[in-house]
Design a protein around this motif. Structure first.
Motif, PDB file in Angstrom:
ATOM      1  N   UNK A 153       0.836  -1.204   0.000  1.00 42.08           N
ATOM      2  CA  UNK A 153       0.000   0.000   0.000  1.00 42.08           C
ATOM      3  C   UNK A 153       0.872   1.257   0.000  1.00 42.08           C
ATOM      4  N   UNK A 154       0.432   2.248  -0.776  1.00 44.71           N
ATOM      5  CA  UNK A 154       1.177   3.485  -0.920  1.00 44.71           C
ATOM      6  C   UNK A 154       0.470   4.622  -0.160  1.00 44.71           C
ATOM      7  N   UNK A 155       1.280   5.519   0.332  1.00 48.11           N
ATOM      8  CA  UNK A 155       0.766   6.755   0.950  1.00 48.11           C
ATOM      9  C   UNK A 155       1.007   7.873  -0.065  1.00 48.11           C
ATOM     10  N   UNK A 156      -0.078   8.435  -0.539  1.00 47.41           N
ATOM     11  CA  UNK A 156      -0.017   9.476  -1.558  1.00 47.41           C
ATOM     12  C   UNK A 156      -0.376  10.811  -0.909  1.00 47.41           C
ATOM     13  N   UNK A 157       0.425  11.833  -1.156  1.00 52.50           N
ATOM     14  CA  UNK A 157       0.170  13.176  -0.642  1.00 52.50           C
ATOM     15  C   UNK A 157       0.230  14.162  -1.796  1.00 52.50           C
ATOM     16  N   UNK A 158      -0.741  15.056  -1.817  1.00 56.79           N
ATOM     17  CA  UNK A 158      -0.800  16.106  -2.835  1.00 56.79           C
ATOM     18  C   UNK A 158      -0.856  17.436  -2.091  1.00 56.79           C
ATOM     19  N   UNK A 159      -0.072  18.404  -2.549  1.00 53.59           N
ATOM     20  CA  UNK A 159       0.007  19.704  -1.875  1.00 53.59           C
ATOM     21  C   UNK A 159      -0.108  20.823  -2.896  1.00 53.59           C
ATOM     22  N   UNK A 160      -0.495  21.990  -2.377  1.00 57.58           N
ATOM     23  CA  UNK A 160      -0.630  23.184  -3.211  1.00 57.58           C
ATOM     24  C   UNK A 160      -0.120  24.378  -2.428  1.00 57.58           C
ATOM     25  N   UNK A 161       0.500  25.286  -3.119  1.00 62.86           N
ATOM     26  CA  UNK A 161       0.990  26.519  -2.496  1.00 62.86           C
ATOM     27  C   UNK A 161      -0.191  27.442  -2.229  1.00 62.86           C
ATOM     28  N   UNK A 162      -0.296  27.907  -0.977  1.00 64.87           N
ATOM     29  CA  UNK A 162      -1.437  28.781  -0.611  1.00 64.87           C
ATOM     30  C   UNK A 162      -0.943  30.175  -0.227  1.00 64.87           C
ATOM     31  N   UNK A 163       0.166  30.607  -0.764  1.00 68.58           N
ATOM     32  CA  UNK A 163       0.651  31.966  -0.488  1.00 68.58           C
ATOM     33  C   UNK A 163      -0.342  33.017  -0.957  1.00 68.58           C
ATOM     34  N   UNK A 164      -1.017  32.742  -2.088  1.00 70.09           N
ATOM     35  CA  UNK A 164      -1.978  33.734  -2.585  1.00 70.09           C
ATOM     36  C   UNK A 164      -3.171  33.864  -1.617  1.00 70.09           C
TER      37      UNK A 164
END
Length: 474
Positions: free
Chosen positions: A145-156
């Motif tokens: 099983x894989x642990x998947x993480x997705x992120x986004x820059x929220x500086x705006x």
């Protein structure tokens, strides 16, 4: 000495406090709503990307190798340069990681194990990121099983919230000051009726007591105050009128005996006289002095009544016996005037014997003076459960309706009483005023009416007087 703040100042400060509290509360609610909106928006974006990764991993490309998976992921998210993807196995082996930022790999297992994938944020190199982690079982053979993480820059988002907070920081004080100014204007305008009442009250003088406050042009909240102040002015005007009349009547009543004494003395001193003449002059002077003494005594009694007349002592009285004793005293005068005396009823109450005897003596004397020749004077005693009523009636010329409002005033005498011979009580115009003071000192009341040739004074007394005291008040 410090003075309390004015109503305008208090209302202005209250407006500022209320408006500031409301604006701060509204700003907090809006801030939380905007922040929650950004979080949900980022959650939707990240959740959609995690679902895409899940489909990709469950349906791998034609080359089921790690390099093929990495290439497929990079190609899929090439159109979203702001997104960052991180993939690792359950034992911590990193399969895919961006050049930047560094994902908090040690927190991902706990984040991915939740029933609902949780959002998390972290700082990296002065920028803030928001990520979403989830656990996925890939279709690749031999993979755990894989642990998947997705992120986004929220500086705006951070820059928007910073500008939003700065705007609120400037707007709220300005709005509070504006609210205070508008509240000050509203308070001054709202308090105009009070200033009008103040001006009207300031115009009330001893020579102008007929000024009244405007009840119809003031707000509903001030109508009661204006009404009570007008009632107070009515009472003051009436008291001032009575005081003016009393002063003039007192001067008139005292001027006559003083003038008589002065004239008699001047005449007596104008030449030598015999002993008998001097005795006659002294006897006449003694009569005038006795009149003055009784007047002064009555005025002192009424002055005490004005300050709350108290009862020196209280005892049980049989009213019918007291009336019988008074009839014996006035029997000769009644026979001389051709007036018959009669009484009916019996009653027992508690009161001051001397004061009540004086009150009923004044009423009988007044009735005898006003009864016509051959008429009658009747006393009717009636018992009630808690009160006793005594009616003193006399036949004769009835009183005019306008006289009932003044009959208990000091020095007031009906026109007929001014020309009749004086009886035992002298006819100073104080008897009924003293009678009312005594009755009220016992907690009772007295009224008068006249109709069909009969004048009646009705006295109502409680069986137990309303006040007990050890002596008269000064």
């Amino acid at each position: 000495m410090t003075h309390p703040a004015s109503l305008t100042t208090r209302l202005t400060l209250l407006f500022i406090l209320v408006s500031s509290s409301v604006l701060l509360g509204l700003a907090w609610v809006l801030h939380a709503a905007v922040e929650r909106h950004f979080v949900e928006m980022d959650r939707g974006i990240l959740q959609s990307k995690v679902e895409v990764l899940e489909r990709l991993l469950k349906q791998p490309p034609q080359a089921q190798e790690l390099t093929a998976l990495q290439s497929a992921v990079v190609e899929m998210f090439r159109s979203d340069p702001e997104l960052r993807v991180f993939v690792q196995t359950a034992d911590g082996r990193v399969i895919l990681a961006p050049e930047e930022p560094d994902f908090p790999a040690d927190e991902l297992p706990q984040r991915a194990s939740g029933v609902r994938p949780g959002l998390f944020t972290w700082w990296y190199d002065g920028s803030r990121y928001r990520g979403l982690a989830d656990a996925i079982q890939p279709a690749l053979p031999g993979f755990e099983p894989l642990i998947v993480a997705v992120a986004i820059n929220i500086d705006h988002h951070e820059r928007f919230m910073e500008r939003y907070n700065r705007t609120l920081f400037i707007f709220i004080p300005f709005a509070a000051i504006l609210s205070g100014f508008l509240g000050w204007r509203a308070a001054r305008r709202g308090l105009v009726p009070l200033r009008l009442m103040q001006e009207r009250a300031a115009s009330v003088t001893a020579s102008q007591l007929n000024t009244r406050l405007p009840e119809g042009s003031v707000p509903h909240e001030l109508t009661g105050l204006a009404h009570e102040l007008n009632r107070m002015l009515d009472r003051l005007e009436e008291a001032f009128r009575r005081l003016s009349n009393f002063s003039s009547d007192l001067a008139h009543e005292m001027r006559t005996p003083v003038s008589n004494l002065l004239t008699q003395t001047q005449v007596a001193l104008s030449r030598s006289r015999s002993q008998r003449e001097y005795q006659e002059i002294l006897a006449s002077s003694a009569e005038e002095l006795d009149r003055l003494s009784r007047m002064i005594g009555d005025m002192l009694f009424l002055a005490k009544a004005d300050h709350g007349l108290s009862l020196p002592s209280v005892e049980e009285l049989r009213l019918h016996e007291e009336v019988a004793d008074l009839f014996e005293f006035y029997d000769a005068l009644a026979e001389e005037e051709g007036v018959s005396l009669s009484s009916a009823g019996r009653a027992v109450l508690r009161g001051n014997r001397l004061m009540l005897r004086r009150a009923f003596s004044n009423l009988l004397s007044n009735a005898l003076r006003h009864a016509d020749e051959g008429g009658y004077v009747a006393v009717k005693i009636t018992e009630q459960p808690s009160t006793v009523s005594v009616a003193v009636e006399n036949s004769g010329q009835p009183l005019a309706p306008e006289e009932f409002s003044r009959i208990f005033e000091r020095f007031y005498r009906a026109e007929g009483a001014r020309t009749r011979p004086q009886g035992a009580t002298g006819g100073l115009g104080l008897g009924l005023a003293i009678t009312r003071a005594i009755i009220r000192a016992h907690g009772g009341d007295i009224t008068a009416n006249s109709e069909e040739g009969v004048t009646c004074f009705l006295v109502t007394l409680p069986r137990e007087p309303s006040q007990h005291a050890g002596g008269e008040s000064a």
